[in-house]
Motif scaffolding. Structure first.
Motif, PDB file in Angstrom:
ATOM      1  N   LYS A   1      48.777  52.782  43.252  1.00 49.09           N
ATOM      2  CA  LYS A   1      49.013  51.377  43.621  1.00 49.09           C
ATOM      3  C   LYS A   1      49.234  51.240  45.122  1.00 49.09           C
ATOM      4  CE  LYS A   1      52.069  47.466  42.653  1.00 49.09           C
ATOM      5  NZ  LYS A   1      53.262  46.992  41.895  1.00 49.09           N
ATOM      6  N   ILE A   2      50.024  52.133  45.697  1.00 48.29           N
ATOM      7  CA  ILE A   2      50.304  52.082  47.137  1.00 48.29           C
ATOM      8  C   ILE A   2      49.015  52.273  47.939  1.00 48.29           C
ATOM      9  CG2 ILE A   2      51.423  53.325  49.032  1.00 48.29           C
ATOM     10  CD1 ILE A   2      53.760  53.870  47.068  1.00 48.29           C
ATOM     11  N   GLU A   3      48.194  53.253  47.532  1.00 46.76           N
ATOM     12  CA  GLU A   3      46.951  53.538  48.263  1.00 46.76           C
ATOM     13  C   GLU A   3      45.966  52.373  48.165  1.00 46.76           C
ATOM     14  OE1 GLU A   3      46.306  56.037  50.297  1.00 46.76           O
ATOM     15  OE2 GLU A   3      48.328  56.800  49.943  1.00 46.76           O
ATOM     16  N   HIS A   4      45.889  51.751  46.990  1.00 52.23           N
ATOM     17  CA  HIS A   4      44.972  50.616  46.847  1.00 52.23           C
ATOM     18  C   HIS A   4      45.483  49.377  47.572  1.00 52.23           C
ATOM     19  CE1 HIS A   4      42.934  53.032  43.767  1.00 52.23           C
ATOM     20  NE2 HIS A   4      41.918  52.223  43.953  1.00 52.23           N
ATOM     21  N   ASN A   5      46.795  49.222  47.664  1.00 45.12           N
ATOM     22  CA  ASN A   5      47.340  48.126  48.463  1.00 45.12           C
ATOM     23  C   ASN A   5      47.019  48.323  49.940  1.00 45.12           C
ATOM     24  OD1 ASN A   5      48.363  46.672  46.342  1.00 45.12           O
ATOM     25  ND2 ASN A   5      50.454  47.394  46.568  1.00 45.12           N
ATOM     26  N   LYS A   6      47.056  49.579  50.391  1.00 45.22           N
ATOM     27  CA  LYS A   6      46.674  49.874  51.778  1.00 45.22           C
ATOM     28  C   LYS A   6      45.209  49.499  52.015  1.00 45.22           C
ATOM     29  CE  LYS A   6      49.882  53.734  52.595  1.00 45.22           C
ATOM     30  NZ  LYS A   6      49.963  55.208  52.788  1.00 45.22           N
ATOM     31  N   LYS A   7      44.373  49.844  51.037  1.00 47.97           N
ATOM     32  CA  LYS A   7      42.943  49.527  51.149  1.00 47.97           C
ATOM     33  C   LYS A   7      42.735  48.014  51.170  1.00 47.97           C
ATOM     34  CE  LYS A   7      38.507  50.218  48.796  1.00 47.97           C
ATOM     35  NZ  LYS A   7      37.837  50.766  47.578  1.00 47.97           N
ATOM     36  N   TRP A   8      43.465  47.306  50.319  1.00 45.01           N
ATOM     37  CA  TRP A   8      43.377  45.845  50.279  1.00 45.01           C
ATOM     38  C   TRP A   8      43.825  45.253  51.617  1.00 45.01           C
ATOM     39  CZ3 TRP A   8      46.841  42.254  46.782  1.00 45.01           C
ATOM     40  CH2 TRP A   8      46.329  40.953  46.809  1.00 45.01           C
ATOM     41  N   GLN A   9      44.919  45.795  52.159  1.00 48.22           N
ATOM     42  CA  GLN A   9      45.414  45.311  53.449  1.00 48.22           C
ATOM     43  C   GLN A   9      44.385  45.555  54.540  1.00 48.22           C
ATOM     44  OE1 GLN A   9      48.753  43.823  54.260  1.00 48.22           O
ATOM     45  NE2 GLN A   9      47.282  43.270  55.839  1.00 48.22           N
ATOM     46  N   ASP A  10      43.762  46.718  54.521  1.00 46.81           N
ATOM     47  CA  ASP A  10      42.747  47.047  55.524  1.00 46.81           C
ATOM     48  C   ASP A  10      41.561  46.102  55.420  1.00 46.81           C
ATOM     49  OD1 ASP A  10      41.772  48.819  57.628  1.00 46.81           O
ATOM     50  OD2 ASP A  10      40.300  49.491  56.159  1.00 46.81           O
ATOM     51  N   ASN A  11      41.137  45.805  54.185  1.00 47.42           N
ATOM     52  CA  ASN A  11      40.027  44.866  53.976  1.00 47.42           C
ATOM     53  C   ASN A  11      40.391  43.470  54.474  1.00 47.42           C
ATOM     54  OD1 ASN A  11      38.640  46.945  52.808  1.00 47.42           O
ATOM     55  ND2 ASN A  11      38.763  46.188  50.718  1.00 47.42           N
ATOM     56  N   TRP A  12      41.650  43.067  54.240  1.00 47.00           N
ATOM     57  CA  TRP A  12      42.093  41.741  54.665  1.00 47.00           C
ATOM     58  C   TRP A  12      42.151  41.668  56.197  1.00 47.00           C
ATOM     59  CZ3 TRP A  12      42.027  36.955  53.989  1.00 47.00           C
ATOM     60  CH2 TRP A  12      43.009  36.071  54.418  1.00 47.00           C
ATOM     61  N   ASN A  13      42.530  42.758  56.842  1.00 44.59           N
ATOM     62  CA  ASN A  13      42.565  42.782  58.307  1.00 44.59           C
ATOM     63  C   ASN A  13      41.163  42.657  58.894  1.00 44.59           C
ATOM     64  OD1 ASN A  13      45.339  43.166  58.186  1.00 44.59           O
ATOM     65  ND2 ASN A  13      45.221  45.382  58.429  1.00 44.59           N
ATOM     66  N   LYS A  14      40.163  43.227  58.204  1.00 42.85           N
ATOM     67  CA  LYS A  14      38.790  43.233  58.718  1.00 42.85           C
ATOM     68  C   LYS A  14      37.954  42.061  58.210  1.00 42.85           C
ATOM     69  CE  LYS A  14      38.727  48.301  58.988  1.00 42.85           C
ATOM     70  NZ  LYS A  14      38.144  49.545  58.426  1.00 42.85           N
ATOM     71  N   GLU A  15      38.477  41.300  57.249  1.00 42.39           N
ATOM     72  CA  GLU A  15      37.734  40.187  56.646  1.00 42.39           C
ATOM     73  C   GLU A  15      37.351  39.159  57.710  1.00 42.39           C
ATOM     74  OE1 GLU A  15      35.691  38.099  54.382  1.00 42.39           O
ATOM     75  OE2 GLU A  15      36.817  39.585  53.238  1.00 42.39           O
ATOM     76  N   THR A  16      36.139  38.633  57.608  1.00 42.40           N
ATOM     77  CA  THR A  16      35.675  37.640  58.586  1.00 42.40           C
ATOM     78  C   THR A  16      35.979  36.214  58.154  1.00 42.40           C
ATOM     79  OG1 THR A  16      33.482  37.672  57.527  1.00 42.40           O
ATOM     80  CG2 THR A  16      33.833  39.140  59.420  1.00 42.40           C
ATOM     81  N   LYS A  17      36.184  36.015  56.863  1.00 35.76           N
ATOM     82  CA  LYS A  17      36.484  34.675  56.354  1.00 35.76           C
ATOM     83  C   LYS A  17      37.992  34.527  56.140  1.00 35.76           C
ATOM     84  CE  LYS A  17      32.035  34.096  54.015  1.00 35.76           C
ATOM     85  NZ  LYS A  17      31.351  33.827  52.732  1.00 35.76           N
ATOM     86  N   GLY A  18      38.441  33.275  56.131  1.00 28.75           N
ATOM     87  CA  GLY A  18      39.857  33.011  55.894  1.00 28.75           C
ATOM     88  C   GLY A  18      40.736  33.388  57.057  1.00 28.75           C
ATOM     89  N   ARG A  19      40.192  33.366  58.283  1.00 28.92           N
ATOM     90  CA  ARG A  19      40.976  33.786  59.445  1.00 28.92           C
ATOM     91  C   ARG A  19      42.082  32.785  59.802  1.00 28.92           C
ATOM     92  NH1 ARG A  19      41.292  38.686  59.480  1.00 28.92           N
ATOM     93  NH2 ARG A  19      41.109  38.037  57.319  1.00 28.92           N
TER      94      ARG A  19
END
Length: 651
Positions: A514-532
Motif C-alpha cells: 500500500k505504501i509503495e503504491h501510494n508513492k507511485k500514485w503521488q508521483d503520477n499526480w506530481n507529473k500529471e498534466t491535467k488538473g493543475r
C-alpha cells in the motif's frame, strides 16, 4: 439429496470416528422433513442434511470432495463446493471430445454410486478458441446432449469463448449502472446524502463488483477496461458533485480513490503475497510456473506479469509467514498463559513507585525486560534484558516489520533464554499491551505464528516444572529494566546485518504494498498534466476532506471551487458552451480565483468577504481556505459570497 449412509461411510474412511462420528450420525438421523402446501403434504425426505445448519455445507463438501477422483489424468479439474469444471487442452478436437466424454462418464458413474445426480440443464460445454470450428462439441450426460454455449458464468466470473472478457465487463457495467441510478436518487442539487455516505455506497456496491476477479480480467483490452474507468469517474462525480469537465485524476485525488489500473496492480501483488503464505499444493502456484507461451507472447495475465510488479515494490524476495499457521503442539493442550495487567487496569498504583511495586510483588523471580524499536528508515530492533545477571540480548530483525512484531520477537527471545537457562520462576515485562493481550488470548489477527511459538515455549517450560508470568509495565516511568530494554532495542537498529530473520505477516506485506503504491500514485499526480489548478490546492494524495454539517448545495460549491471546474466561462469553454472563456466585465479568464480575488464587478461583496474572514489580505485568506482539508468557518463565508453575487447558480 445427500445420501446419509454414504456420508457416514466417507467420514469413516477419512478417519472421523469416536464421539465426533457418533455426534454427526445422531445429527443426521431421526429427522423428518415435510413440505405443506394448503392441505397437501409431501412425502418424508429421507436424504439430505438440514438446510441452514452450520455443519451441513462442510458435510456436503466431504461428500462431494472425491467427485473427480476417477478422472485424474484424463482431463484437468477444479472443484469449489458443488461447482466443478473439467477441461482439456489440445489441437485435435475429436481427441479432446473423447477424453472429456470419458471423464464425464466417470463422474456420472461416481454420482450414481454415491446417490448424487448432476443437473444436465445447468451443465454447459464451451470451446475456447480464436479459430473457426465447423463441428460442435457433443458431450452427453445421462444420455442427453450438454448445451454448447458462447459464454458461461463460473464462481461469479463470465468466461467467453475468445477469453477477451468482453462479456464479463459488459455484465459489470450493466450491474453498476443500476447502482448509479440509486446514487442519483439519493442526491439532488440542494439536498441528499453527503459525500461520505455516497462513497460508502460506491465502495460496497460498485468498487467491490469491480475488484472481484480483476486479477483475472486485467488482461482485457484497454478499450474494454476503459468502460469500467468511466463508470468509476461517474460514481465519484455523483459522490462529490463535480462537473463533467473535471479531470479524472483530480477527481480521484479529491475522493481518495486510486486509479483502477493502479488498484488492479495493488490487488494482484496482495494476492501474490497470500500465495506466498500458502502451501505449495495451492493450485494457483501452477500459474506462476514458466511455460512455453510465456517466451513467445506478451499477455497481461497474472502469472506472467506478477514477477515484474513484485520487483517494482521490492517485495519479490520477501518471505511471508504461513497464512494458516499450524502449531507443533495441539492448541487444546495449552493452558492460557499467566498475564498480569494489574498496572494497566489499576492506575492508582502509578502514585506508588512502579519499580518498588514490581520488586515486592515478584520478589523471588528472575526479571526479564523486553522492548522493540523501529526507525524512520524501517529498521527494526528487539531486545531482552536481565538486570540481575547483566545479560543483554538485542538483535536486528528484517526491515519493514511492524513494532508489534518486534515486541513479540523480544518476548520470544526472553522466553527462549528462560527455557535454555532452566529458570524456575521468571517474569517477562513488556510495555506492549497489544502483544501481551494476544499472548493471553493465544490469538492474533496478524502474528498468530509468533504467538504460537511463545505459547509453545511456555508450555514446555511449565512441563519442566518452571513458571513464567507476563507483566505489563509502563515505559518511561523510571523502571530501570524497561529503560535498558528500550536503549538496547534502539541500539540494535544501528546494526548493519540482520541477525534474526523473521518472516513478514500477510498484513505487513499488504502495508508495504500500500505504501509503495501510494508513492507511485503521488508521483503520477506530481507529473500529471491535467488538473493543475486543483494541484495548487491539494498536492498530497491519500486524504479526503470531510463533508461536515453543510447541506448538499454548499458542499457541491466547495468541491467545485477546490477542483477549479464550475459552470463559469472557463469551464463552459471546455464543455463547448462558451466561445471565449473570458469574463464579461474584465475580459480575463473567468474562473474561481478570478471572481474571488480579481473581478471588479464583485468589489463590494469581496470587501464583505474580507471582513468576515477577518483578514487584511483577502487573497491570502482565500488561498488558505482553498487548501484546507478540515472544517473551517471560511467555507461558509465564501459560500455566502457566491450567494450574494448570484454566482452560486453558476458554480
Amino acid at each position: 439429496m445427500l445420501w446419509k449412509q454414504g456420508l457416514l461411510i466417507k467420514l469413516n474412511i477419512i478417519g472421523i470416528r469416536g464421539k465426533m462420528y457418533r455426534w454427526i450420525k445422531d445429527f443426521l438421523t431421526s429427522r423428518k422433513i415435510l413440505v405443506k402446501i394448503e392441505n397437501e403434504y409431501s412425502r418424508e425426505v429421507e436424504n439430505g442434511a438440514p438446510q441452514g445448519s452450520i455443519i451441513s455445507p462442510v458435510l456436503f463438501s466431504i461428500m462431494i470432495n472425491e467427485v473427480f477422483s476417477e478422472v485424474e489424468g484424463l482431463v484437468d479439474v477444479a472443484l469449489f463446493a458443488d461447482n466443478g469444471v473439467m477441461w482439456k487442452r489440445g489441437r485435435n478436437t475429436n481427441h479432446i471430445e473423447k477424453k472429456i466424454q470419458k471423464a464425464v462418464n466417470k463422474v456420472q458413474e461416481w454420482g450414481t454410486a454415491w446417490g448424487l445426480r448432476f443437473s444436465v440443464g445447468k451443465t454447459k460445454v464451451i470451446h475456447f478458441t480464436k479459430r473457426k470450428v465447423q463441428n460442435k462439441i457433443q458431450i452427453k450426460l445421462y444420455g442427453e446432449n450438454i448445451e454448447e454455449v458462447q459464454a458461461f458464468k463460473y464462481l461469479g466470473i463470465w468466461f467467453d469463448k475468445n477469453i477477451n472478457w468482453s462479456t464479463h465487463i459488459s455484465k459489470i457495467v450493466e450491474k453498476i449502472k443500476k447502482v448509479l441510478n440509486i446514487m442519483r436518487a439519493l442526491r439532488g442539487k440542494d439536498w441528499g446524502a453527503d459525500r461520505q455516505t455516497l462513497k460508502a455506497i460506491y465502495i460496497s456496491l460498485i468498487r467491490s463488483v469491480i475488484d472481484y476477479g480483476c486479477i483475472i480480467y486485467q488482461s482485457a483490452a484497454k478499450t474494454l477496461l476503459g468502460k469500467i474507468d468511466r463508470i468509476q469517474s461517474q460514481a465519484l462525480r455523483l459522490c462529490c458533485g463535480a462537473t463533467k469537465s473535471t479531470p479524472v485524476a483530480a477527481l480521484q485525488v479529491e475522493m481518495n480513490e486510486k486509479p483502477l489500473d493502479m488498484r488492479r496492480d495493488q490487488l494482484s501483488v496482495v494476492y501474490w503475497a497470500n500465495l506466498k503464505g500458502s502451501k505449495q499444493g495451492h493450485p494457483t502456484h501452477q500459474v506462476l510456473l514458466n511455460c512455453q507461451e510465456k517466451e513467445k507472447k506478451k499477455i497481461n495475465c497474472f502469472g506472467w506479469i506478477i514477477g515484474d510488479r513484485c520487483n517494482k515494490v521490492q517485495i519479490d524476495n520477501i518471505k511471508v509467514s504461513p497464512t494458516v499457521p499450524i502449531p507443533a503442539i495441539p492448541p487444546w493442550m495449552y493452558e492460557n498463559p499467566n498475564v498480569n495487567m494489574q498496572l494497566l487496569k489499576n492506575r492508582n498504583l502509578n502514585s506508588y513507585p512502579i519499580e518498588q511495586w514490581i520488586e515486592e510483588t515478584f520478589l523471588d523471580n528472575i526479571m526479564v525486560y523486553t522492548d522493540a524499536s523501529k526507525t524512520i528508515n524501517n529498521k527494526v530492533g528487539a531486545a531482552a534484558v536481565i538486570p540481575q545477571g547483566n545479560i543483554v540480548l538485542n538483535k536486528i530483525i528484517c526491515d519493514k516489520l511492524s513494532v508489534f512484531t518486534g515486541e513479540l520477537v523480544a518476548i520470544y527471545m526472553a522466553i527462549n533464554w528462560i527455557e535454555e537457562n532452566k529458570a524456575r520462576k521468571a517474569v517477562v515485562c513488556s510495555d506492549s499491551s497489544s502483544a501481551l493481550t494476544s499472548i493471553k488470548n493465544i490469538a492474533s489477527e496478524t502474528r498468530q505464528d509468533l504467538v504460537y511459538e511463545i505459547v509453545q515455549a511456555v508450555y514446555r517450560i511449565n512441563k519442566a516444572g518452571g513458571v513464567v508470568t507476563f507483566l505489563w509495565a509502563p515505559a518511561h516511568v523510571g523502571v530501570e529494566g524497561n529503560e535498558l530494554a528500550d536503549k538496547y532495542a534502539k541500539q540494535a537498529t544501528t546494526k548493519t546485518e540482520v541477525n534474526m530473520e523473521i518472516k513478514h505477516s500477510k498484513e505487513e506485506v499488504k502495508n508495504i504494498i500500500k505504501i509503495e503504491h501510494n508513492k507511485k500514485w503521488q508521483d503520477n499526480w506530481n507529473k500529471e498534466t491535467k488538473g493543475r489548478e486543483y494541484y495548487k490546492v491539494q498536492r498530497r494524495v491519500g486524504v479526503m476532506r470531510g463533508g461536515g454539517n453543510r447541506n448538499r448545495k454548499e458542499e457541491d460549491i466547495i468541491t467545485r471551487m477546490r477542483l477549479g471546474h464550475t459552470y463559469l466561462n472557463s469551464s463552459l469553454k471546455l464543455m463547448g458552451k462558451h466561445a471565449t472563456e473570458l469574463c464579461d466585465s474584465c475580459q480575463q479568464i473567468e474562473n474561481v480565483r478570478h471572481v474571488l480575488i480579481h473581478c471588479r464587478k464583485y468589489n463590494r461583496e469581496r470587501e464583505i468577504l474580507g471582513n468576515k474572514l477577518a483578514k487584511e489580505n483577502t487573497r491570502l485568506a482565500v488561498e488558505d481556505i482553498l487548501g484546507l482539508h478540515s472544517e473551517h468557518t471560511g467555507y461558509k463565508a465564501i459560500h455566502t459570497f457566491f450567494k450574494n453575487t448570484g454566482l452560486n447558480k453558476r458554480i
